[in-house]
Write a protein that holds these residues in place. Sequence first.
Motif, PDB file in Angstrom:
ATOM      1  N   GLY A 117      11.303   0.555   5.500  1.00 15.10           N
ATOM      2  CA  GLY A 117      10.509   1.756   5.730  1.00 15.10           C
ATOM      3  C   GLY A 117       9.346   1.782   4.766  1.00 15.10           C
ATOM      4  N   LEU A 118       8.360   2.622   5.048  1.00 16.16           N
ATOM      5  CA  LEU A 118       7.196   2.768   4.186  1.00 16.16           C
ATOM      6  C   LEU A 118       6.912   4.238   3.935  1.00 16.16           C
ATOM      7  CD1 LEU A 118       4.534   0.295   5.683  1.00 16.16           C
ATOM      8  CD2 LEU A 118       5.845  -0.002   3.582  1.00 16.16           C
ATOM      9  N   VAL A 119       6.484   4.539   2.731  1.00 18.99           N
ATOM     10  CA  VAL A 119       5.939   5.843   2.382  1.00 18.99           C
ATOM     11  C   VAL A 119       4.537   5.562   1.873  1.00 18.99           C
ATOM     12  CG1 VAL A 119       6.119   7.887   0.918  1.00 18.99           C
ATOM     13  CG2 VAL A 119       8.203   6.747   1.728  1.00 18.99           C
ATOM     14  N   MET A 120       3.563   6.280   2.394  1.00 18.63           N
ATOM     15  CA  MET A 120       2.169   6.032   2.044  1.00 18.63           C
ATOM     16  C   MET A 120       1.617   7.208   1.247  1.00 18.63           C
ATOM     17  SD  MET A 120       1.148   4.463   5.703  1.00 18.63           S
ATOM     18  CE  MET A 120       1.793   2.881   6.222  1.00 18.63           C
ATOM     19  N   VAL A 121       0.996   6.907   0.110  1.00 15.82           N
ATOM     20  CA  VAL A 121       0.472   7.950  -0.777  1.00 15.82           C
ATOM     21  C   VAL A 121      -1.035   7.727  -0.949  1.00 15.82           C
ATOM     22  CG1 VAL A 121       0.710   9.104  -3.006  1.00 15.82           C
ATOM     23  CG2 VAL A 121       2.706   7.991  -1.971  1.00 15.82           C
TER      24      VAL A 121
ATOM     25  N   VAL B 248       6.956  -0.226  -5.092  1.00 14.89           N
ATOM     26  CA  VAL B 248       5.566   0.232  -5.026  1.00 14.89           C
ATOM     27  C   VAL B 248       4.613  -0.956  -4.915  1.00 14.89           C
ATOM     28  CG1 VAL B 248       3.750   1.520  -6.233  1.00 14.89           C
ATOM     29  CG2 VAL B 248       6.129   2.270  -6.404  1.00 14.89           C
ATOM     30  N   PHE B 249       3.629  -0.814  -4.056  1.00 10.87           N
ATOM     31  CA  PHE B 249       2.521  -1.776  -4.017  1.00 10.87           C
ATOM     32  C   PHE B 249       1.230  -1.012  -3.751  1.00 10.87           C
ATOM     33  CE2 PHE B 249       4.130  -1.839   0.343  1.00 10.87           C
ATOM     34  CZ  PHE B 249       2.999  -1.877   1.139  1.00 10.87           C
ATOM     35  N   PRO B 250       0.080  -1.589  -4.159  1.00  8.42           N
ATOM     36  CA  PRO B 250      -1.180  -0.844  -4.120  1.00  8.42           C
ATOM     37  C   PRO B 250      -1.950  -0.962  -2.811  1.00  8.42           C
ATOM     38  CG  PRO B 250      -1.527  -2.907  -5.233  1.00  8.42           C
ATOM     39  CD  PRO B 250      -0.056  -2.849  -4.887  1.00  8.42           C
ATOM     40  N   ALA B 251      -2.785   0.028  -2.582  1.00  4.40           N
ATOM     41  CA  ALA B 251      -3.835  -0.032  -1.567  1.00  4.40           C
ATOM     42  C   ALA B 251      -5.151   0.149  -2.313  1.00  4.40           C
ATOM     43  CB  ALA B 251      -3.661   1.078  -0.536  1.00  4.40           C
ATOM     44  N   ILE B 252      -6.173  -0.581  -1.920  1.00  6.04           N
ATOM     45  CA  ILE B 252      -7.459  -0.447  -2.587  1.00  6.04           C
ATOM     46  C   ILE B 252      -8.100   0.892  -2.227  1.00  6.04           C
ATOM     47  CG2 ILE B 252      -7.833  -2.926  -2.658  1.00  6.04           C
ATOM     48  CD1 ILE B 252      -9.999  -2.383  -0.425  1.00  6.04           C
ATOM     49  N   ALA B 253      -9.075   1.291  -3.017  1.00  3.95           N
ATOM     50  CA  ALA B 253      -9.830   2.512  -2.731  1.00  3.95           C
ATOM     51  C   ALA B 253     -11.215   2.390  -3.348  1.00  3.95           C
ATOM     52  CB  ALA B 253      -9.112   3.730  -3.305  1.00  3.95           C
ATOM     53  N   VAL B 254     -12.211   2.822  -2.598  1.00  3.19           N
ATOM     54  CA  VAL B 254     -13.594   2.845  -3.070  1.00  3.19           C
ATOM     55  C   VAL B 254     -14.028   4.303  -3.145  1.00  3.19           C
ATOM     56  CG1 VAL B 254     -15.975   2.284  -2.422  1.00  3.19           C
ATOM     57  CG2 VAL B 254     -14.181   0.577  -2.147  1.00  3.19           C
ATOM     58  N   CYS B 255     -14.672   4.660  -4.222  1.00  2.04           N
ATOM     59  CA  CYS B 255     -15.209   6.010  -4.375  1.00  2.04           C
ATOM     60  C   CYS B 255     -16.618   6.034  -3.782  1.00  2.04           C
ATOM     61  CB  CYS B 255     -15.250   6.408  -5.848  1.00  2.04           C
ATOM     62  SG  CYS B 255     -15.948   8.047  -6.117  1.00  2.04           S
TER      63      CYS B 255
ATOM     64  N   SER C 130      -2.394   4.534  -3.421  1.00  2.68           N
ATOM     65  CA  SER C 130      -3.842   4.389  -3.577  1.00  2.68           C
ATOM     66  C   SER C 130      -4.294   4.720  -4.992  1.00  2.68           C
ATOM     67  CB  SER C 130      -4.563   5.315  -2.595  1.00  2.68           C
ATOM     68  OG  SER C 130      -4.286   4.948  -1.280  1.00  2.68           O
ATOM     69  N   LYS C 131      -3.376   4.892  -5.912  1.00  2.96           N
ATOM     70  CA  LYS C 131      -3.724   5.267  -7.284  1.00  2.96           C
ATOM     71  C   LYS C 131      -4.579   4.199  -7.932  1.00  2.96           C
ATOM     72  CE  LYS C 131      -2.907   5.908 -11.895  1.00  2.96           C
ATOM     73  NZ  LYS C 131      -4.166   5.792 -12.585  1.00  2.96           N
TER      74      LYS C 131
ATOM     75  N   ASP D  64      -7.922   3.910 -11.273  1.00  3.01           N
ATOM     76  CA  ASP D  64      -8.617   4.607 -12.359  1.00  3.01           C
ATOM     77  C   ASP D  64     -10.120   4.738 -12.146  1.00  3.01           C
ATOM     78  OD1 ASP D  64      -6.218   4.916 -13.689  1.00  3.01           O
ATOM     79  OD2 ASP D  64      -6.471   3.119 -14.900  1.00  3.01           O
ATOM     80  N   ILE D  65     -10.615   4.432 -10.928  1.00  5.49           N
ATOM     81  CA  ILE D  65     -12.046   4.538 -10.671  1.00  5.49           C
ATOM     82  C   ILE D  65     -12.379   5.635  -9.655  1.00  5.49           C
ATOM     83  CG2 ILE D  65     -12.136   2.747  -8.870  1.00  5.49           C
ATOM     84  CD1 ILE D  65     -14.813   3.266 -11.590  1.00  5.49           C
ATOM     85  N   VAL D  66     -11.396   6.108  -8.902  1.00  7.80           N
ATOM     86  CA  VAL D  66     -11.622   7.177  -7.924  1.00  7.80           C
ATOM     87  C   VAL D  66     -11.014   8.459  -8.487  1.00  7.80           C
ATOM     88  CG1 VAL D  66     -11.257   7.942  -5.553  1.00  7.80           C
ATOM     89  CG2 VAL D  66     -11.535   5.500  -6.025  1.00  7.80           C
ATOM     90  N   PRO D  67     -11.858   9.450  -8.813  1.00  2.55           N
ATOM     91  CA  PRO D  67     -11.332  10.668  -9.443  1.00  2.55           C
ATOM     92  C   PRO D  67     -10.204  11.344  -8.659  1.00  2.55           C
ATOM     93  CG  PRO D  67     -13.707  10.616  -9.620  1.00  2.55           C
ATOM     94  CD  PRO D  67     -13.325   9.468  -8.732  1.00  2.55           C
ATOM     95  N   GLY D  68     -10.286  11.347  -7.344  1.00  4.47           N
ATOM     96  CA  GLY D  68      -9.253  11.988  -6.533  1.00  4.47           C
ATOM     97  C   GLY D  68      -7.935  11.243  -6.503  1.00  4.47           C
ATOM     98  N   HIS D  69      -7.911  10.056  -7.070  1.00  4.93           N
ATOM     99  CA  HIS D  69      -6.691   9.245  -7.052  1.00  4.93           C
ATOM    100  C   HIS D  69      -6.013   9.181  -8.418  1.00  4.93           C
ATOM    101  CE1 HIS D  69      -7.757   6.883  -3.174  1.00  4.93           C
ATOM    102  NE2 HIS D  69      -8.328   8.073  -3.175  1.00  4.93           N
ATOM    103  N   MET D  70      -6.635   9.758  -9.411  1.00  6.92           N
ATOM    104  CA  MET D  70      -6.139   9.643 -10.794  1.00  6.92           C
ATOM    105  C   MET D  70      -4.693  10.115 -10.969  1.00  6.92           C
ATOM    106  SD  MET D  70      -8.464   8.302 -12.802  1.00  6.92           S
ATOM    107  CE  MET D  70      -7.911   8.836 -14.396  1.00  6.92           C
ATOM    108  N   ASN D  71      -4.289  11.124 -10.209  1.00  3.74           N
ATOM    109  CA  ASN D  71      -2.954  11.700 -10.412  1.00  3.74           C
ATOM    110  C   ASN D  71      -1.935  11.277  -9.358  1.00  3.74           C
ATOM    111  OD1 ASN D  71      -3.621  13.175 -12.783  1.00  3.74           O
ATOM    112  ND2 ASN D  71      -4.718  14.630 -11.505  1.00  3.74           N
ATOM    113  N   LEU D  72      -2.302  10.335  -8.503  1.00  2.00           N
ATOM    114  CA  LEU D  72      -1.366   9.905  -7.469  1.00  2.00           C
ATOM    115  C   LEU D  72      -0.122   9.248  -8.052  1.00  2.00           C
ATOM    116  CD1 LEU D  72      -3.678   8.532  -4.631  1.00  2.00           C
ATOM    117  CD2 LEU D  72      -2.586  10.770  -4.809  1.00  2.00           C
ATOM    118  N   ASP D  73      -0.212   8.719  -9.271  1.00  2.00           N
ATOM    119  CA  ASP D  73       0.961   8.105  -9.891  1.00  2.00           C
ATOM    120  C   ASP D  73       2.091   9.113 -10.065  1.00  2.00           C
ATOM    121  OD1 ASP D  73      -0.683   9.363 -11.826  1.00  2.00           O
ATOM    122  OD2 ASP D  73       0.072   8.078 -13.432  1.00  2.00           O
ATOM    123  N   LYS D  74       1.752  10.370 -10.297  1.00  2.00           N
ATOM    124  CA  LYS D  74       2.787  11.409 -10.436  1.00  2.00           C
ATOM    125  C   LYS D  74       3.494  11.644  -9.107  1.00  2.00           C
ATOM    126  CE  LYS D  74       0.287  13.606 -14.228  1.00  2.00           C
ATOM    127  NZ  LYS D  74      -0.537  12.444 -14.472  1.00  2.00           N
ATOM    128  N   ILE D  75       2.736  11.624  -8.024  1.00  2.00           N
ATOM    129  CA  ILE D  75       3.338  11.774  -6.699  1.00  2.00           C
ATOM    130  C   ILE D  75       4.212  10.562  -6.393  1.00  2.00           C
ATOM    131  CG2 ILE D  75       2.848  11.948  -4.225  1.00  2.00           C
ATOM    132  CD1 ILE D  75       0.270  13.481  -5.045  1.00  2.00           C
TER     133      ILE D  75
END
Length: 131
Positions: free
Chosen positions: A112-116, A70-77, A39-40, A42-53
Motif C-alpha cells: 500500500g502507499l500513503v502520499m504526503v 518512507v521514500f521521497p518525491a521531488i518538489a519545485v517551488c 514531498s518534504k 528544505d527548499i519549498v516553504p510549504g513542505h518544511m513541516n511535512l516531516d511531522k505529518i
Amino acid sequence: MRSDIITKGVNAAPQRSLLYALGLTEEEMKRPFIGIVSSKNDIVPGHMNLDKIVEAVKQGVSMAGGVPIVFPAIAVCDGIAMGHEGMKYSLVTRELIADSTEAMATAHPFDGLVMVPNCDKNVPGLLMAAA
C-alpha cells in the motif's frame, strides 16, 4: 501480499538479506509493507513541516500492523523558480513525480502507499501515480 515476492521463499533470500540490512526483523517481514511518499524538502516553504505529518503517518501505519517505509518525491517551488530558466522545470515535475513514484512502488512491491504532498505539482503528480 505484493511484498511476498521479496519476503517469502528461497528465491527471495537475496532481497531478504537487503531488508535485514535495513534493520527489518523476521516478524516485520510478515506484515504489509506500506510505502510513504513524502514531498518534504528544505527548499519549498510549504513542505518544511511535512516531516511531522510523515512521522504521524509512520506511527499510524505501525499501530495498524504495517511496516512504514518512507521514500521521497521531488518538489519545485514555483516562487523560487520564477523569472529564470528554472520555471521550465516546474510543470514537468508532475510527470517526474508520477513516474518516480510508480517506479519505486513497482520495484519495491509495496502492499500500500500513503502520499504526503503539498502543492499544485505534487498533489496531481502523486494522484497520477495512484491512478
